[in-house]
Design an enzyme around this catalytic site. Structure first.
Site, PDB file in Angstrom:
ATOM      1  N   GLN A  97       1.072  -1.496   0.155  1.00 29.42           N
ATOM      2  CA  GLN A  97      -0.109   0.454   0.220  1.00 29.42           C
ATOM      3  C   GLN A  97       1.005   1.536  -0.064  1.00 29.42           C
ATOM      4  O   GLN A  97       0.460   2.693  -0.552  1.00 29.42           O
ATOM      5  CB  GLN A  97      -0.788   0.284   1.196  1.00 29.42           C
ATOM      6  CG  GLN A  97      -1.645  -1.363   0.952  1.00 29.42           C
ATOM      7  CD  GLN A  97      -3.285  -0.679   0.038  1.00 29.42           C
ATOM      8  OE1 GLN A  97      -3.426   0.987  -0.466  1.00 29.42           O
ATOM      9  NE2 GLN A  97      -3.508  -0.833  -0.304  1.00 29.42           N
TER      10      GLN A  97
ATOM     11  N   ASP B  99       0.012  -4.077  10.590  1.00 31.92           N
ATOM     12  CA  ASP B  99      -0.680  -3.214  12.059  1.00 31.92           C
ATOM     13  C   ASP B  99       0.130  -4.026  13.480  1.00 31.92           C
ATOM     14  O   ASP B  99       0.552  -3.391  13.992  1.00 31.92           O
ATOM     15  CB  ASP B  99      -1.895  -4.524  12.324  1.00 31.92           C
ATOM     16  CG  ASP B  99      -2.621  -3.806  11.971  1.00 31.92           C
ATOM     17  OD1 ASP B  99      -2.505  -3.400  10.904  1.00 31.92           O
ATOM     18  OD2 ASP B  99      -3.865  -4.724  10.947  1.00 31.92           O
TER      19      ASP B  99
ATOM     20  N   HIS C  44      -6.412   0.888   7.559  1.00 29.93           N
ATOM     21  CA  HIS C  44      -6.692  -0.824   8.541  1.00 29.93           C
ATOM     22  C   HIS C  44      -7.306  -0.123  10.210  1.00 29.93           C
ATOM     23  O   HIS C  44      -6.260   0.617  10.325  1.00 29.93           O
ATOM     24  CB  HIS C  44      -6.389  -1.631   8.160  1.00 29.93           C
ATOM     25  CG  HIS C  44      -6.824  -2.913   9.273  1.00 29.93           C
ATOM     26  ND1 HIS C  44      -8.498  -3.098   9.492  1.00 29.93           N
ATOM     27  CD2 HIS C  44      -6.791  -3.632   9.228  1.00 29.93           C
ATOM     28  CE1 HIS C  44      -8.444  -3.987   9.813  1.00 29.93           C
ATOM     29  NE2 HIS C  44      -7.054  -4.539   9.973  1.00 29.93           N
TER      30      HIS C  44
END
Length: 339
Positions: free
Chosen positions: A29, A84, A109
Site C-alpha cells: 500500500q 498492523d 486499516h
C-alpha cells in the site's frame, strides 16, 4: 450507504492542496499510495528507516525520502502504512514525539486504533482511508486512469476538517474515480477481519485443501486435484468479481449450476454458519486482537509453526511444478519470485 465520487465533492484545485503528506512505509500500500498521491499533485514525503530496502525504490521513483521522525515532523497528514503489528511501536516511538499537534494521523486499516494499540492524543485528527484492493491494484488502476473504491472514516475530528481531509486523500489515490464509501473504524475493522478469516483467506484455503485432499485420498492424480480445486478457481472468481453470483452461474454449464444449487448447502451448512458467528464474536469482543498481539509479543511461535506446516503441504509442490509449465502466470503476477 452512499457512494461518493470526486464529482460529488467539488474540490477546488488539487486535493490536499497546501498540505504535506508523510507516507510511513513503502510496501504494497505504501508505494501505491505515495506514487498516486504524488502524481495527483500532492506534496509527498516517504518516511522509512535508514536501512529499509524501500528507500532505494522510493528514491528511484522520484519521491523524497526521509527518516520516519523527520517525515512526521514536516507533515500535515501522516499515513501509517507499516504492518498492523508494528503500528504501536512506530507511532509511539517514532511519530508521536515528532509530529506537530495539529497534524492528522491516517491509517488504511482500523485495527490498531479500534483495539487500542494506538491512542492518539486528543488534539489530533484521526482518519482512515482504506482502498478495497491490494496495493498493486491501487497503483495499476490509477495508472490506467481508473481507481479502486475506498472506505473513509473519522475517529477524531478536532479541526472540523477531518472528513474533508479523508475524502480528498481518497480522491488523490484514485478512489474518487470509482467510489468512496463512508463507514466507521469499528465497522471496517470487524468486517475486514471476519471476511479474511471466514471467506477470503481462511475459508477459501481450507475449502481448496479439503477438496484436494478428498480427491487425492480417493486415488485421483494430484495434478487433477490441483487443477479442479485450485487452478480453475480463478475462472470462477473472475466471473464473481465482474458480475456477482448470478453472472457466474449464467456463465457456467447447466450441469455445474445444478451441482452448485443442489450440493453447495451440504458443504457450507448450518454448522459452518454457527462457526462463522463464533468467529465474528471473537472479532467483536477483541479476543482475536488480543491473541494476535500476544502472539507477536511472544515472537510468533504458533504463527511461524503453522506457516511452515502450510508451506510443506503437497499441494504447494504440485502447484509449483504445474505453474512452471505456464510461464505467463509469473509474467502476469504482481507477486514476483515466489516459486
Amino acid at each position: 450507504m452512499d457512494v461518493l465520487t470526486q464529482n460529488d465533492l467539488h474540490i477546488k484545485g488539487k486535493p490536499l492542496a497546501g498540505r504535506k503528506v508523510a507516507v510511513v512505509g513503502y510496501g504494497s500500500q505504501g508505494h501505491a499510495q505515495a506514487l498516486n498521491l504524488s502524481e495527483s499533485g500532492v506534496d509527498v514525503v516517504v518516511g522509512l528507516n535508514a536501512d529499509d530496502p524501500g528507500r532505494k525504490a522510493a528514491k528511484k521513483a522520484g519521491l523524497e525520502v526521509l527518516t520516519i521522525e523527520d517525515a512526521s515532523a514536516r507533515a500535515d497528514v501522516v499515513m501509517l502504512l507499516v504492518p498492523d503489528e508494528f503500528h504501536k511501536e512506530v507511532f509511539e516511538g517514532r511519530i508521536l514525539p515528532n509530529v506537530r499537534k495539529e497534524a492528522a494521523l491516517a491509517v488504511s486499516h482500523g485495527f490498531s486504533i479500534h483495539y487500542g494499540q494506538i491512542v492518539p492524543p486528543a488534539p489530533m485528527d484521526v482518519i482512515m482511508i482504506a482502498p478495497k484492493g491490494p496495493g498493486h491494484l491501487v497503483r495499476s488502476e490509477y495508472t490506467q486512469g481508473r481507481g479502486v473504491p475506498a472506505l473513509v472514516a473519522v475517529q477524531q475530528d478536532v479541526s472540523g476538517k477531518a472528513r474533508q481531509t479523508a475524502l480528498e486523500y481518497a480522491v488523490a489515490i484514485g478512489a474518487g474515480r470509482v467510489g468512496i464509501l463512508e463507514t466507521t473504524f469499528r465497522e471496517e475493522t470487524e468486517t475486514d477481519l471476519f471476511g479474511e478469516q471466514t471467506v477470503l483467506c481462511g475459508g477459501v484455503t481450507r475449502l481448496i485443501l479439503a477438496g484436494y485432499e478428498t480427491l487425492v485420498d480417493a486415488g485421483y492424480a494430484p495434478e487433477m486435484a490441483y487443477f479442479e480445486c485450485l487452478h480453475e478457481l480463478k475462472l470462477i472468481v473472475d466471473l464473481l468479481y465482474q458480475g456477482g453470483i448470478s453472472t457466474m452461474r449464467y456463465s457456467i454449464s447447466n450441469t455445474a449450476e445444478y451441482g452448485d444449487l443442489t450440493r453447495g448447502d451440504r458443504v457450507i451448512d448450518d454448522m459452518v454458519r454457527e462457526e462463522m458467528e463464533e468467529i465474528l464474536a471473537e472479532v467483536q469482543s477483541g479476543e482475536f486482537a488480543r491473541e494476535w498481539i500476544l502472539e507477536n509479543q511472544a515472537g510468533r511461535p504458533v504463527f511461524n509453526a503453522l506457516r511452515r506446516a502450510a508451506a510443506e503441504h503437497p499441494i504447494e509442490e504440485v502447484g509449483r511444478r504445474l505453474r512452471s509449465l505456464m510461464p505467463w502466470l509469473k509474467e502476469q503476477s504482481a507477486v514476483k519470485d515466489r516459486d
